[in-house]
Write an enzyme that holds these catalytic residues in place. Structure first.
Site, PDB file in Angstrom:
ATOM      1  N   ASP A   1      -4.520  -6.065  -8.064  1.00  0.00           N
ATOM      2  CA  ASP A   1      -4.744  -7.075  -7.023  1.00  0.00           C
ATOM      3  C   ASP A   1      -5.533  -8.250  -7.593  1.00  0.00           C
ATOM      4  OD1 ASP A   1      -3.453  -5.514  -5.072  1.00  0.00           O
ATOM      5  OD2 ASP A   1      -5.313  -4.484  -4.554  1.00  0.00           O
TER       6      ASP A   1
ATOM      7  N   HIS B   1       0.854  -1.185   0.000  1.00  0.00           N
ATOM      8  CA  HIS B   1       0.000   0.000   0.000  1.00  0.00           C
ATOM      9  C   HIS B   1       0.894   1.240   0.000  1.00  0.00           C
ATOM     10  CE1 HIS B   1      -3.656  -2.267   1.825  1.00  0.00           C
ATOM     11  NE2 HIS B   1      -3.661  -2.301   0.507  1.00  0.00           N
TER      12      HIS B   1
ATOM     13  N   HIS C   1      -9.888   0.175  -2.564  1.00  0.00           N
ATOM     14  CA  HIS C   1     -10.006  -1.168  -3.145  1.00  0.00           C
ATOM     15  C   HIS C   1      -9.848  -2.267  -2.085  1.00  0.00           C
ATOM     16  CE1 HIS C   1      -5.737  -0.250  -3.200  1.00  0.00           C
ATOM     17  NE2 HIS C   1      -5.463  -1.512  -3.416  1.00  0.00           N
TER      18      HIS C   1
END
Length: 152
Positions: free
Chosen positions: A71, A19, A98
């Protein structure tokens, strides 16, 4: 569901994901483990992979950025048996738009029985494991058998 064995090769297919707030910690970890990581086939979501490729000078197959579907691309590779290890430095203190994709990615990693590190300590444990440098067999769902039983 029945299980079958899947053989991981000595050179693992390692996915690297982070992230935004965790990209620098992942980069620092990659720089520290660079020589070992060179022995494996590396994949990453887009932004993370581009940064790691440039800064660490590693050959990385880059997928889309996480929020743009990366992802999910990675999850598909896991389901296809094309990823052996997931190193995912996620930010536990900040939600991301997300989040459902992240949850799905981690779920697929659990379903297909691949090792997952979500922080530096676990990533070090995985990299230091002798199985990272040798063939290793894992038990995975027998999807072909499952499909056959459901369609007969």
């Amino acid at each position: 569901m029945e299980l079958i064995a899947r053989e991981m090769a000595p050179h693992k297919r390692v996915a690297l994901v982070a992230h935004d707030n965790m990209k620098t910690p992942l980069l620092n970890w990659v720089m520290r483990r660079k020589e070992e990581l060179k022995l494996h086939h590396l994949y990453a979501t887009g932004t993370t992979g581009t940064m790691l490729g440039k800064q660490a000078q590693l050959l990385i197959t880059c997928l889309f950025s996480g929020p743009m579907g990366g992802d999910q691309q990675l999850g598909a590779l896991i389901a296809e048996g094309k990823i052996d290890v997931l190193i995912f430095f996620w930010d536990p203190l900040n939600a991301v738009p997300h989040d459902p994709d992240v949850k799905a990615l981690l779920r697929l990693a659990a379903v297909w029985n691949i090792p997952v590190a979500t922080n530096e300590a676990t990533a070090d444990f995985i990299m230091d494991c002798p199985h990272m440098r040798q063939a290793f067999s894992v038990q995975i769902p027998d999807y072909a058998g499952y499909l056959k039983a459901r369609t007969e």
